[in-house]
Each structure stands twice: as structure tokens, then as C-alpha cells.
Enzyme design. Structure first.
Site, PDB file in Angstrom:
ATOM      1  N   HIS A  16       0.899  -1.155  -0.008  1.00 56.80           N
ATOM      2  CA  HIS A  16      -0.077   0.004   0.068  1.00 56.80           C
ATOM      3  C   HIS A  16       0.859   1.380  -0.026  1.00 56.80           C
ATOM      4  CE1 HIS A  16      -3.065   3.054   1.217  1.00 56.80           C
ATOM      5  NE2 HIS A  16      -3.908   2.085   0.870  1.00 56.80           N
ATOM      6  N   ASP A  52      -8.016  -3.698  -0.675  1.00 59.25           N
ATOM      7  CA  ASP A  52      -8.430  -3.850  -2.147  1.00 59.25           C
ATOM      8  C   ASP A  52      -8.581  -5.273  -2.574  1.00 59.25           C
ATOM      9  OD1 ASP A  52      -8.748  -0.926  -2.363  1.00 59.25           O
ATOM     10  OD2 ASP A  52      -6.887  -0.894  -2.362  1.00 59.25           O
TER      11      ASP A  52
END
Length: 431
Positions: free
Chosen positions: A308, A366
Site C-alpha cells: 500500500h 483492495d
């Protein structure tokens, strides 16, 4: 607050300028440069504003190095595990966890505002049938200002409150209608006997011809997706909402601007990109090929859904999302779905492979949310609208906070000009 014992000194062309240092309750200290231009006649240069605090806020705090996400001081993993979306909405909006009575009144208030103006149905029909649901949502949410005139005055606290509730309550209805319109099915009205997440699933997947019962496991997973995406500090779309708001724009225009920004693939499209990658891999036996490509510095291929930009250690939202993904896949099965089979195997490898562990490329939120939404039955075109639905409360909370800030000024970033200096106009016959 400014620390009287600390300041930063900028030396420029033999002159020194003292800059105050502001101390947050958490995070790095901040050098206050608000008077720098007036004192020294210079700007700072920070493309993307990655080293610049554009506001002060009490809503959300992120420590990317420690993998920490707090809403009003409460860790996201505790909220996702013990709370639910509308309680988190209350927390973000008002700054404290509600009492049982406050929560009940808030839930009733939101539930009673889920229907949209009947004339807005015609607005949907102005879009092409193959319009992307995000295009529809940008247009419809912006058009709410044409239907709800009694909540446009940003200087009226009551109207700000009404607009906040309307946006949170109606966004699932608008998102579900955008989905139904894109697949040619009739709109489904909201039901007051269902909770927020179950109602959204019902509006998306029920049809007039037969009864649709929302599975509690799917409803809980949907609620967690909403909760884990509710707010994420001063990201691109939130900053867009704040910038639009600084001009005095009405709340529906501000949130529509946030939706438009979220539509960008670098922001809201991560879970869609992840699922598209899984489909590109196609089958479990092709995973080694793609892992080799991911490890090859000369290959442009990148594994989506791992690591991330903000969280350098691990994504604190991913652990809870993984639990929901496991529950959903156990309920719906992966045996006949090659995409989900690839996802499960890739997750296993990523958690064991030294390359992933060393670089801290853990599956992020995600990765898991894309798996869940696909398993439930949503097309990838609906992933970002669902993200927008969840993030609405964060945008609204930030919008309300900014309007109450006595230091509010219209946003006006500066620039480093590298174009031509002044030159005279040349008549066309002499060019």
C-alpha cells in the site's frame, strides 16, 4: 498548537526567517509557512502536496509506518470487528460513539431518508443504457441540488445537518439504481425493515418476479466493506471535497466532485484493477509465471492488491477484510470460479514467499474487497461506486468540519511557473 519553545529557521540570501512549529496530538510536527510569502516573498514547492498539511482535523489519523488507522481515536480493526457502519458514521460525524438511544434515533433518521425524489427516476433515463455507473452517480448526486433546495444553505447549521443525513441515506439507493439501470432491470425501492448493508444488497439483487432474501454473512461482509472505506484522512477525493467546499459550493456539488475524483484509477479503482489482474492470470497453474514477472525489475507487470502506498508495514483493514472474504467464500464456494481459486492460491503464496515477506507486500484491503464483491455478484464496474457509497460519510464529515473552521479560506495552491516571460503580440502576417 504552536510550540513556543520550537521554531524552524529558513535562511535565504543572508536573511533568516523564523517559522512556527505546530505540534499535533499524533504524527510528525508541522512547520507553519502561512506567513512565509509575506515575510520572505517565496513559495514552497510540493507536487502532490505529499509533505504539506492542507488543514487541521480531528477525524482520522493514519500512521503508515506502524500500520495504524484511527477514527476519532478508535482503531479501525476494533470498529470493524465490534461496531457496524452506521455507528461508525455517527462517530465520524459527531466525534463520539453513540449511546444506545442516540444510535437508534440516528439509524431511524437515516432509514427514513433512503428514498429519492420520484422525479429523479427520469434523470437516470437520460443516460445511455451502457453508461458507467460512476458517470451516472456523478451526474445524479450533483443534480440533488436541483431537488433538495431546503438543504443548500451551507451557513445554516440545520440545513448542513439535513444535507449530511440525506447524502448518507440516499447514496446506496442512487448506487443501486445506477447498477440496475446499467443492466436493464427495474429500480427497486429501499425497505425500512432492512439494515443499511442488507438494504443495499436487496436494492441491487432483488427483482419483482421473486423473493430475495439477504444472507446475513453477505450483509455483514458488505457492512465491513463500508466500514473499512468510510474515511482515510486527506486523500485525493477528500481533498477535492474540501477544495470545492472552500469556494462555498453546495454540499451535493462538493460530494459529486469527490465522486469524480474517486473515479480515477489511481485512487478508487484499486480493487477493480486487482480483480482484473486475477482474471488476467486466469488459472492457478499460471501463477508462477506472473510471480516471476512481478519479481523482474525489467518487467512492467505489477501485482495489484499487495502492499500500500500509505501503509509501509501492513494494511490494518486487511486482517478484518480477510475474515469476511473467508466467510463469503466458504458460503459461496470457489470450486467453480477460477478467478477466486487464483486469489486464494496467490494469497497463500504471498503470505509465505520470502520475496513478499521481505518487501512487506501483504494483501491489502483492495485485494480482499475485490474478491468479496466479485463473489457476491457485483461486476467490476460497480466496485468504485460502492467505494463512493462507503466514503460518503467521510467526505461529509470532512466537509462539515471544514465549514466550522474559523480559519477557512478558499483553496488557492501556488505554482512554479516555467513558461515564457512577457512578450509582445505578433500580427498574423508577420509570424
Amino acid at each position: 498548537m504552536a510550540d513556543k519553545n520550537k521554531s524552524a529557521t529558513l535562511t535565504l540570501e543572508g536573511k533568516s526567517f523564523e517559522l512556527p512549529v505546530l505540534s499535533p496530538t499524533a504524527g510528525p510536527e508541522v512547520i507553519d509557512i502561512r506567513k512565509l510569502y509575506a515575510q520572505a516573498g517565496v513559495f514552497t514547492y510540493d507536487p502532490g502536496f505529499t509533505s504539506t498539511a492542507s488543514c487541521d482535523s480531528t477525524i482520522t489519523y493514519i500512521d503508515g509506518d506502524e500500520g495504524e488507522l484511527l477514527h476519532r481515536g478508535y482503531p479501525i480493526d476494533q470498529l470493524a470487528e465490534k461496531s457496524h457502519y452506521l455507528e461508525v458514521c455517527f462517530l465520524l460525524l459527531y466525534g463520539h460513539l453513540p449511546t444506545a438511544d442516540e444510535l437508534e434515533k440516528f439509524e431511524v433518521l437515516v432509514t427514513r431518508h433512503t428514498m429519492i425524489h420520484e422525479q429523479m427516476h427520469y434523470f437516470f433515463r437520460g443516460f445511455r443504457r451502457d453508461s458507467h455507473p460512476m458517470a451516472t452517480m456523478v451526474g445524479v448526486v450533483g443534480a440533488m441540488s436541483a431537488f433538495y433546495h431546503d438543504s443548500l444553505d451551507i451557513n445554516d447549521q440545520h440545513q448542513r445537518e439535513v444535507a449530511s443525513i440525506r447524502l448518507i441515506a440516499k447514496m446506496p439507493t442512487i448506487a443501486a439504481m445506477a447498477y440496475k439501470y446499467s443492466i436493464g432491470q427495474p429500480f427497486v425501492y429501499p425497505r425500512n425493515d432492512l439494515d443499511y448493508a442488507a438494504n443495499f444488497l436487496h436494492m441491487c439483487f432483488s427483482v419483482p418476479a421473486e423473493q430475495y432474501n439477504v444472507d446475513p454473512i453477505l450483509s455483514r461482509a458488505m457492512d465491513r466493506i463500508f466500514t473499512l472505506h468510510a474515511d482515510h484522512e486527506q486523500n485525493a477525493s477528500t481533498s477535492t471535497v474540501r477544495l470545492a467546499s472552500s469556494s462555498g459550493a453546495n454540499p451535493f456539488a462538493c460530494i459529486a466532485a469527490g465522486i469524480a475524483c474517486l473515479w480515477g484509477p489511481a485512487h478508487g479503482g484499486a480493487n477493480q484493477a486487482c480483480l482484473e489482474m486475477l482474471r488476467e492470470i486466469g488459472s492457478v497453474d499460471r501463477i508462477p509465471e506472473y510471480l516471476a514477472r512481478a519479481k523482474d525489475k525489467n518487467d512492467p507487470f505489477r501485482l495489484m492488491g499487495f502492499g500500500h502506498r500509505v501503509y509501509k508495514n501492513f494494511d490494518p483493514r486487511a486482517k478484518v477484510m480477510k475474515e469476511s472474504a473467508d466467510e463469503v467464500l466458504a458460503l459461496l464456494g470457489v470450486e467453480n470460479n477460477p478467478t477466486l481459486q487464483v486469489a486464494k492460491e496467490l494469497e497463500k503464496i504471498a503470505l509465505e514467499d520470502p520475496y513478499f515477506i521481505e518487501k512487506k507486500l501483504y494483501p491489502n484491503v483492495d485485494f480482499y474487497s475485490g474478491i468479496i464483491l466479485d463473489a457476491i455478484g457485483f461486476p467490476t464496474s460497480m466496485f468504485t461506486p460502492i467505494f463512493a457509497l462507503a466514503r460518503t460519510v467521510g467526505w461529509v464529515s470532512q466537509w462539515k468540519e471544514q465549514l466550522a473552521d474559523p480559519q477557512l479560506k478558499i483553496g488557492r495552491p501556488r505554482q512554479l511557473y516555467l513558461g515564457e516571460t512577457s512578450r509582445d503580440y505578433v500580427d498574423i502576417e508577420n509570424r
